[in-house]
Design an enzyme around this catalytic site. Structure first.
Site, PDB file in Angstrom:
ATOM      1  N   GLY C  75      -1.986 -24.591  16.928  1.00  0.00           N
ATOM      2  CA  GLY C  75      -1.976 -23.154  17.193  1.00  0.00           C
ATOM      3  C   GLY C  75      -1.909 -22.330  15.921  1.00  0.00           C
ATOM      4  NE  ARG C 367       3.554 -44.081  17.061  1.00  0.00           N
ATOM      5  CZ  ARG C 367       3.538 -42.803  16.728  1.00  0.00           C
ATOM      6  NH1 ARG C 367       3.175 -41.897  17.606  1.00  0.00           N
ATOM      7  NH2 ARG C 367       3.884 -42.418  15.532  1.00  0.00           N
ATOM      8  NE  ARG C 471       0.100 -39.122  18.858  1.00  0.00           N
ATOM      9  CZ  ARG C 471       1.004 -39.337  17.897  1.00  0.00           C
ATOM     10  NH1 ARG C 471       0.629 -39.602  16.669  1.00  0.00           N
ATOM     11  NH2 ARG C 471       2.298 -39.293  18.181  1.00  0.00           N
ATOM     12  CG  LEU C 477       1.489 -34.905  12.015  1.00  0.00           C
ATOM     13  CD1 LEU C 477       2.269 -35.079  10.719  1.00  0.00           C
ATOM     14  CD2 LEU C 477       2.143 -33.813  12.836  1.00  0.00           C
TER      15      LEU C 477
END
Lengths: 295, 251, 675
Positions: C75, C367, C471, C477
């Protein structure tokens, strides 16, 4: 003008005036030492710093430093109180890294100022001010006389010591703080500056206190009363020297040069530099000089 | 080992910036020492809601000490009695059974209370808007390795950049000064080559905005650095002073 | 449903099952979803797109208003960049400052294909690793573009003054992260997200100062306003005053993050929510791949019922820490009973299960795999702590590197751990357990990041796009900033170019009236329930259902059960919710209730998505679909598509649309981290 309109500028003014005042205080404590070890020399300094134009300029400058320092301090404090808001914390607690002095600079400053007022009444008003006003009795340049007068009262050392302790706190913080405010600080130098600040201030304040105590002891033992330098009597050089040498507490040994052969006897009357050559124009007042001339 | 304790809470309740606030006392039992301080407040709020009372309003978000949203002046310390952490990282094992815990909002004219323990820290954003950036448009950057930066400098810049903008420095300062916050950002850019071009302009603009917003003057008490949850060192303030004085002298 | 027969064989034909069993039957013709992927080889698509897209000239940009909701990495970067380009941007956040968005909490780092380490990295390899890490459920063209612009992000951030870690020579340092065999992760201590967000916040501040971006804090979006089929504004609630406000613009960008807090306990911030996505869903935007929720393997285990938040320990810890549980069950039992300490267990009695099962990637496997492996050990009875924890041990790293090096690398993480758990990780192994962390699924967007509603864009975590079913670390990021700095500012112009004649919108339009009226009615409805349960209580219950039944390991039964229980929670919400305070005032309980209402919809959609996807892939592990050695068994033949759920009504079944995934540059294969 950024020295008034910005917070950093205002703090810089505090720092710069602070540096000058630290130097003045340091000069002062050294000068006081002269009064212990060499009363006659002290009186000479007093005479030098009388109502002469250079001394007046310096005094006005010094007064300006004080006044600016005080006005800025009050101004900053008012602003800071306003910045704090209306509701105060119910519980506050000081982190251990924070010096007590740093949070009480105004109070400490006021104590120092109160002391200063007493000090000025005892000395400045009777010396430089009296000289400006043309009062000559007692001799405004006779610093030792006023030391005796002030310290023969027991209240004086008490007030002075309170003032000195306040000064210690005020100066230990102010000393490193002025470097910080002037931007002259970093992680390496911060602890060093704090260390220097503590040593410097402690030395200055310790000397002040010691001096005050010596003055008090001397004044109360009557040592000064017997001292012709202090009593302000017209004394002749070597006579005075003899008296002084014989006088405990009057620190006469500093007159040790004045052993009757005039060597080093230069304080009590101008011009008499001891070896006669320079002792011009005042021979009449100096019996020893006359004698030696006769020889 | 985890146990439970009872605590007595004295919490500042204030409905709006204009209304007067006061302390209200609450007692809370069965607080696990393993829970965080804010979880303890969650428990209290749950109890209040069950009684139909309005919960205590306090800012919080990430709950891992990085967003800077949580505040609270706990027993005389911003972010509580443990140094180097935020309120959300404070755990109840730091308190003893029967402790009285006084919780107040940040108190500073520049941070008006919104409700209870929530304050408005918009002033911090305004200071950053005044100059806390390198002015360039996206897309115009040279290769990231084009300008080497010594590790030492990068590390010091990182330490300054760690500021989370929580306002504890202002809350801790008896003068309500924001110098540590401003100096952290000015330092970050003053140290890095990317910040050099606007160095003087930035220092001037950010200090000007800080003064305008009614923050107090720094008197070097060092309470800010002592209470900073990110341990931002006081030397940043010296650097800001230096930057500002140099900028003004160059004018 | 694809395997309806099999389903019927396995469970009772409950009413719930019947409700959802025919989802497939509402199937609409395939390819009706146009993802607008440009022509050409994957490596040239973005270049071609940029060369041929329509642009808006500077004089016209000033006439166009854009609303950006959210101030996280996506954003803030989008708002500032759009501002730099000359658009009028209106930027909203729920926190008290844009700098507090939850991107700030990202610890580990950001990936980029710079190949500064000369270890064989390239744009293609980053692309490949990301697609493979996502278990071949992401859109190839998007991922390639992401890898392409990743390098620009690092340049951009360094110029912003982000103090990335450096080598003594002055150049940037890198470290390795899960799912990669190269060191391509840039980092700033353990606070990379903070530094990147503060960089974006700085750029945003510059635009706010210029007046190009207007910033609105403590405002929560409660509805999207559609005029003539295009997104033209939002309704927000001022969280300080409780007032309902209207904002109009030519386009709306959602950058509102993920819906991980559907699980109640997660590593997300307390304010994170999926409400904007649900509002967009209700107005016609598709929600995609909602079942893909990432469970992060290295979180601090849950300590008790009063807990409201889980804390993540950076994945970078897996670089030097070794994960183990006791080999012998009796040791695990003794540890749980407090009779033995982890340091009492000799090396030969420790089961380094990741190194054992995945020799090639070891402790650095992705992960989802690391999380599931931990769960598998704990379910088998080898867990430590409360039984739901495994050890992450730095003994070996300290032996190898020395305590000082370890302190230098992870000191702040160790301190954080000690603060929370009261254990010293230099002396005793850390305890970790998986927790909900990131959501790969989200609002469906096309190649231009536009949703299925014209003029509504979604960027960052709130869209579904680049991570597929899982992911990789340090990629969130990268995606947020790629979308905000380098993708949306281009692609949005393609949409805005034909909007230049459209005058500024007035918020007096009847559509705004209606939207505001709906919002007020919704708030009033919740305020008037006047039950007994606080939003948090119901949210906790929701979280239990989701974690237990739609968590790391899902089965057909668990999902069907979840749907039934979610219905119960929903009923409880609408009958027994209690909101103290007033609606037109600062009211944190109302904020929670509104978010919870949306979480309830999200939870149901997640369960439906998980139920329909009869395969295991990435983070979505359906226990009935696994290989003999317990790995995820993908079903590429039937499920190599993006599920897109279309809203049809509050009590209606959603419609499933499919965007098929085609892999041209990559050979689809089974994910293998073993060798």
């Amino acid at each position: 003008m950024w020295l008034t309109s910005s917070s950093v500028g205002r703090k810089l003014v505090m720092a710069v005036t602070g540096v000058c005042l630290v130097l003045f205080v340091t000069f002062h404590v050294l000068m006081n030492g002269v009064a212990i070890f060499w009363p006659a020399g002290y009186n000479a300094v007093c005479a030098f710093l009388g109502a002469n134009w250079y001394a007046l300029v310096a005094s006005i400058g010094l007064a300006a430093l004080f006044i600016i320092h005080i006005i800025y301090a009050l101004w900053l404090t008012l602003q800071n109180r306003k910045a704090r808001g209306n509701d105060r914390y119910a519980v506050t607690s000081k982190p251990k890294q924070v010096e007590w002095a740093s949070q009480n600079m105004l109070v400490l400053g006021i104590v120092v100022l109160a002391f200063l007022v007493v000090h000025m009444i005892q000395f400045w008003a009777k010396m430089q001010l009296a000289e400006i006003l043309g009062q000559h009795d007692p001799d405004p340049a006779n610093g030792m006389y006023f030391i005796n007068a002030a310290f023969s009262c027991w209240v004086t050392p008490v007030v002075y010591i309170i003032g000195f302790i306040a000064l210690w706190f005020h100066m230990t913080h102010g000393f490193w703080s002025m470097f910080q405010s002037a931007g002259w600080d970093n992680d390496t130098w911060l602890p060093r500056l704090k260390c220097i600040a503590n040593w410097w201030t402690s030395l200055v304040v310790a000397l002040f206190i010691a001096e005050a105590l010596v003055f008090t002891v001397n004044a109360n033992n009557g040592n000064y009363a017997n001292c012709p330098i202090v009593s302000g009597a017209e004394v002749e050089c070597c006579e005075a020297a003899e008296v002084v040498v014989s006088m405990e507490g009057c620190a006469g040994h500093h007159h040790e040069g004045c052993t009757g052969n005039h060597e080093g006897c230069e304080g009590n009357h101008e011009g008499c530099t001891g070896n006669h050559e320079g002792c011009a124009g005042q021979k009449a007042e100096c019996t020893k000089c006359e004698e030696s001339t006769e020889e | 080992m985890e146990t439970t304790i009872s605590v007595k809470l004295k919490i500042w309740r204030q409905r709006s910036p204009k209304e007067k606030g006061q302390f209200v006392e609450y007692e809370l039992d069965n607080v696990s020492t393993g829970s965080s301080f804010l979880e303890m407040l969650d428990m209290l709020n749950q109890k209040l809601v069950e009684k139909g009372e309005e919960p205590v309003v306090f800012d919080n978000d990430c709950r891992e000490g990085i967003c800077g949203m949580c505040s609270l002046y706990i027993n005389g310390h911003p972010h509580g009695p443990v140094q180097g952490i935020t309120t959300c990282q404070l755990h109840m094992r730091k308190f003893k059974n029967g402790d009285v815990i006084t919780i107040e909002p940040w108190r500073s004219a520049a941070f008006p209370v919104i409700r209870d323990l929530m304050v408005n820290r918009n002033a911090f954003d305004q200071i950053q808007q005044a100059g806390g950036y390198v002015s360039f448009n996206c897309g115009g950057a040279p290769d990231a390795n084009a300008t080497p930066i010594s590790k030492e400098v990068a590390d010091v810049a990182m330490d300054s950049a760690t500021c989370i903008g929580c306002g504890a420095c202002v809350a801790a300062c008896k003068n309500g000064s924001a110098m540590l916050f401003v100096s952290a950002k000015v330092s970050q850019f003053a140290l890095l080559p990317q910040g050099q071009v606007e160095r003087a302009r930035r220092a001037r603009a950010m200090v000007k905005k800080m003064d305008e917003l009614g923050f107090g003057n720094c008197t070097n008490t060092g309470a800010c650095a002592a209470e900073c949850p990110k341990n931002i060192p006081l030397s940043n303030i010296a650097r800001l002073n230096r930057e500002f004085i140099k900028a003004k002298c160059a004018d | 449903m694809a395997d309806l027969k099999q389903v019927e064989g396995m469970i009772d034909s409950t009413p719930i099952m019947k409700d959802y069993a025919d989802i497939e039957s509402s199937k609409l013709p395939e390819y009706q979803i146009d993802s607008k992927i440009p022509e050409g080889p994957v490596a040239e698509k973005w270049t071609n797109y940029k060369a041929h897209q329509k642009l808006v000239n500077p004089a016209n940009k000033r006439n166009l208003d854009i609303i950006v909701v959210g101030t996280g990495l996506a954003g803030a970067s989008a708002a500032s960049t759009l501002g730099e380009l000359g658009f009028n941007v209106w930027n909203f956040c729920i926190q008290d400052s844009p700098r507090r968005a939850h991107s700030i909490a990202a610890q580990g780092g950001i990936n980029a294909a710079k190949d500064y380490q000369n270890d064989g990295d390239s744009v293609y390899r980053l692309f490949y690793d990301t697609v493979k890490g996502g278990d071949f459920r992401s859109r190839e063209a998007n991922v390639y573009r992401l890898a392409e612009v990743s390098n620009n992000i690092i340049d951009q951030c360094v110029q912003q003054g982000v103090p990335f870690a450096r080598e003594y020579g002055g150049l940037l340092a890198n470290r390795s992260f899960g799912g990669a065999q190269v060191s391509r992760t840039f980092y700033a201590k353990g606070q990379t997200g903070q530094q990147l967000l503060l960089g974006a916040y700085a750029s945003l501040n510059r635009q706010i100062q210029k007046g190009q971006v207007r910033s609105f804090n403590r405002r929560e979006m409660l509805d999207l306003v559609i005029i003539d089929g295009r997104a033209r504004g939002i309704i927000v609630r001022n969280l300080v005053t409780g007032e309902i406000e209207r904002y109009a613009a030519h386009a709306v960008v959602l950058a509102t993050g993920g819906y991980g807090r559907t699980f109640f306990l997660s590593t997300n911030a307390m304010g994170c929510n999926g409400s904007a996505a649900i509002q967009a869903f209700r107005k016609g935007a598709y929600l995609s791949n909602l079942a893909f929720t990432q469970i992060h393997p290295t979180c601090i285990p849950v300590h008790g019922e009063d807990q409201s938040k889980l804390t993540l320990m950076s994945e970078s810890l897996r670089n030097d820490g070794r994960i183990w549980v006791p080999k012998k069950k009796e040791d695990a039992e003794a540890i749980r009973a407090g009779k033995k300490k982890p340091t009492d267990i000799p090396d030969e009695d420790r089961d380094f299960y990741l190194e054992r099962r995945y020799p090639a990637f070891g402790n650095l496997c992705p992960r989802d795999i690391a999380s599931r492996a931990a769960k598998e050990r704990c379910d088998a009875g080898y867990g430590v702590g409360t039984g739901n924890a495994v050890y992450l041990d730095f003994k070996y790293a300290i032996q190898r590197l020395g305590a000082d090096v370890v302190r230098d690398r992870y000191g702040n993480l160790f301190d954080m751990y000690q603060m929370i758990s009261d254990d010293n990780p230099y002396e005793t192994p850390m305890m970790i357990f998986p927790a909900s962390h990131y959501t790969m699924g989200g609002i469906w967007v096309d190649y231009e990041l536009q949703t299925s509603i014209k003029g509504l864009f979604a960027i960052g975590e709130c869209n579904f796009s680049d991570h597929g079913a899982n992911r990789l670390g340090a990629s969130a990021l990268m995606q947020g900033l790629a979308d905000g700095y380098f993708v949306l500012p281009y692609t949005m112009q393609n949409y805005l170019s034909d909007q230049i004649k459209v005058p500024h919108f007035s918020t007096d339009a009847p559509e705004f009236d209606k939207a505001e009226k709906d919002v007020r009615a919704r708030i009033e409805k919740l305020m008037n329930i006047k039950g007994t349960k606080s939003p948090d209580e119901i949210h906790k219950r929701l979280g239990h259902v989701m974690w237990n039944l739609v968590g790391m390991g899902r089965t057909l039964q668990s999902l069907v059960k979840a749907l039934a229980e979610l219905e119960e929670v929903r009923k409880e919400f609408y009958s027994d919710l209690r909101i103290v305070g007033k609606a037109d005032d600062l009211n944190t309980e109302l904020e929670k209730a509104l978010r919870l209402e949306d979480f309830l919809v999200m939870a149901k959609m997640m369960a439906i998505d998980a139920l329909h996807r009869n395969e295991s892939c990435g983070a979505h592990f359906r226990e009935e679909y696994q290989t003999a050695d317990g790995e995820a068994a993908r079903d590429d033949e039937h499920y190599m598509y993006v599920s897109c759920w279309k809203y049809t009504g509050d009590n209606e079944k959603p419609v499933l649309l499919k965007e098929p995934l085609k892999y041209e540059a990559i050979k689809v294969q089974t994910r293998n981290y073993k060798s």
